[in-house]
Design a protein around this motif. Sequence first.
Motif, PDB file in Angstrom:
ATOM      1  N   UNK A 151     -39.508  36.702 -58.638  1.00 44.90           N
ATOM      2  CA  UNK A 151     -40.763  36.854 -59.385  1.00 44.90           C
ATOM      3  C   UNK A 151     -40.496  36.647 -60.878  1.00 44.90           C
ATOM      4  N   UNK A 152     -39.439  37.264 -61.391  1.00 47.83           N
ATOM      5  CA  UNK A 152     -39.122  37.163 -62.819  1.00 47.83           C
ATOM      6  C   UNK A 152     -38.806  35.727 -63.226  1.00 47.83           C
ATOM      7  N   UNK A 153     -38.171  34.978 -62.337  1.00 57.91           N
ATOM      8  CA  UNK A 153     -37.733  33.617 -62.670  1.00 57.91           C
ATOM      9  C   UNK A 153     -38.747  32.543 -62.290  1.00 57.91           C
ATOM     10  N   UNK A 154     -39.896  32.949 -61.766  1.00 55.09           N
ATOM     11  CA  UNK A 154     -40.872  31.985 -61.243  1.00 55.09           C
ATOM     12  C   UNK A 154     -41.799  31.406 -62.305  1.00 55.09           C
ATOM     13  N   UNK A 155     -41.828  32.048 -63.483  1.00 53.41           N
ATOM     14  CA  UNK A 155     -42.826  31.688 -64.477  1.00 53.41           C
ATOM     15  C   UNK A 155     -44.055  32.578 -64.394  1.00 53.41           C
ATOM     16  N   UNK A 156     -44.058  33.512 -63.420  1.00 58.29           N
ATOM     17  CA  UNK A 156     -45.196  34.402 -63.243  1.00 58.29           C
ATOM     18  C   UNK A 156     -45.388  35.367 -64.396  1.00 58.29           C
ATOM     19  N   UNK A 157     -44.276  35.829 -64.975  1.00 60.80           N
ATOM     20  CA  UNK A 157     -44.365  36.741 -66.126  1.00 60.80           C
ATOM     21  C   UNK A 157     -44.997  36.013 -67.307  1.00 60.80           C
TER      22      UNK A 157
END
Length: 319
Positions: free
Chosen positions: A271-277
């Motif tokens: 999740x952190x590395x997905x671009x979602x943040x």
Amino acid sequence: MKLKDMYTFVKNDLNGIESELERSVHSTHPLLQQSGSNLLRAGGKRIRPVFVLLAAQYGRYDAQKVKKAAAALELIHMATLVHDDVVDDADMRRGKKTIKSQYDDKVAMYVGDFIFARALQLMTEVKEPAAHQLLAHGIKEMCLGEIQQIKEQFDTNQNVRHYFRRIKRKTALLIALSCQLGAIASGAPVPIQRKLYQFGYNAGMAFQLTDDILDFTSSEKELGKPAGGDLQQGNLTLPALYAMGAVPGLKKRIEEYYRGSGDLALILSEVKNSGGIEHASRVAAAYLQKAVSAANGLPEHAARSSLLKIAGYIGRRKF
């Protein structure tokens, strides 16, 4: 700059609201008294009472009258947190044990009901019918938001539209009402009431989006509750919803985790590395810009300056 330094000119009145809250949670029943006192000692940003006080500056400001509405809105917020902890089976909030973990679910539900009843009792001292009509509508919408969250818990097929409707009802609406009811209680002109509502709604949406981002990016010590707690409890927020569409296989891994066999550390990392943040941060910034635009449409006043500073704080906060 610390949050409390952004509205120093209402500091004394805010202290009066704290005293009002202490009187409101007082009970001759030892369990209710202890539970209520523990909730107050756990702290909180008191952002809703602050917005009530600032919005009331645009009318005939009467601290004794306005503080009743301000304390009532904070009590409603506190009651919803107590109930949320039961629904989410949460043991910690703001670094302290929740009422449901100190006692049990039944006690927590009735403590929440008691606090909610005290809020309604305080609101009887606000005589404007419009305030009561708006608050009743707001409470109804908040309940719908809670039911919606329960219905969508662990549902990996939900869409982003459902998420935004949920956070509007659960968070943004009460902050918007804090601004609007402060203006109503002081008799501010209707166009100003509307501007303040717009400010509160957009600031509230940004506030919740920031909360949902921090749930992934902050430490347990900073949050006062387990990091990644939303996802663990089955509450899928914007960073996770975005990540499921961006990372192949992530949706399946989250479903496996909910069935008891997934790797939570891997999921959180993805999740952190997905671009979602970053995506959620851009959405929060867009809401904040709308809040700033609404505040800039208000007459020049120390309250406007404070609202703009608080909007900036929401965008920068780390806990």
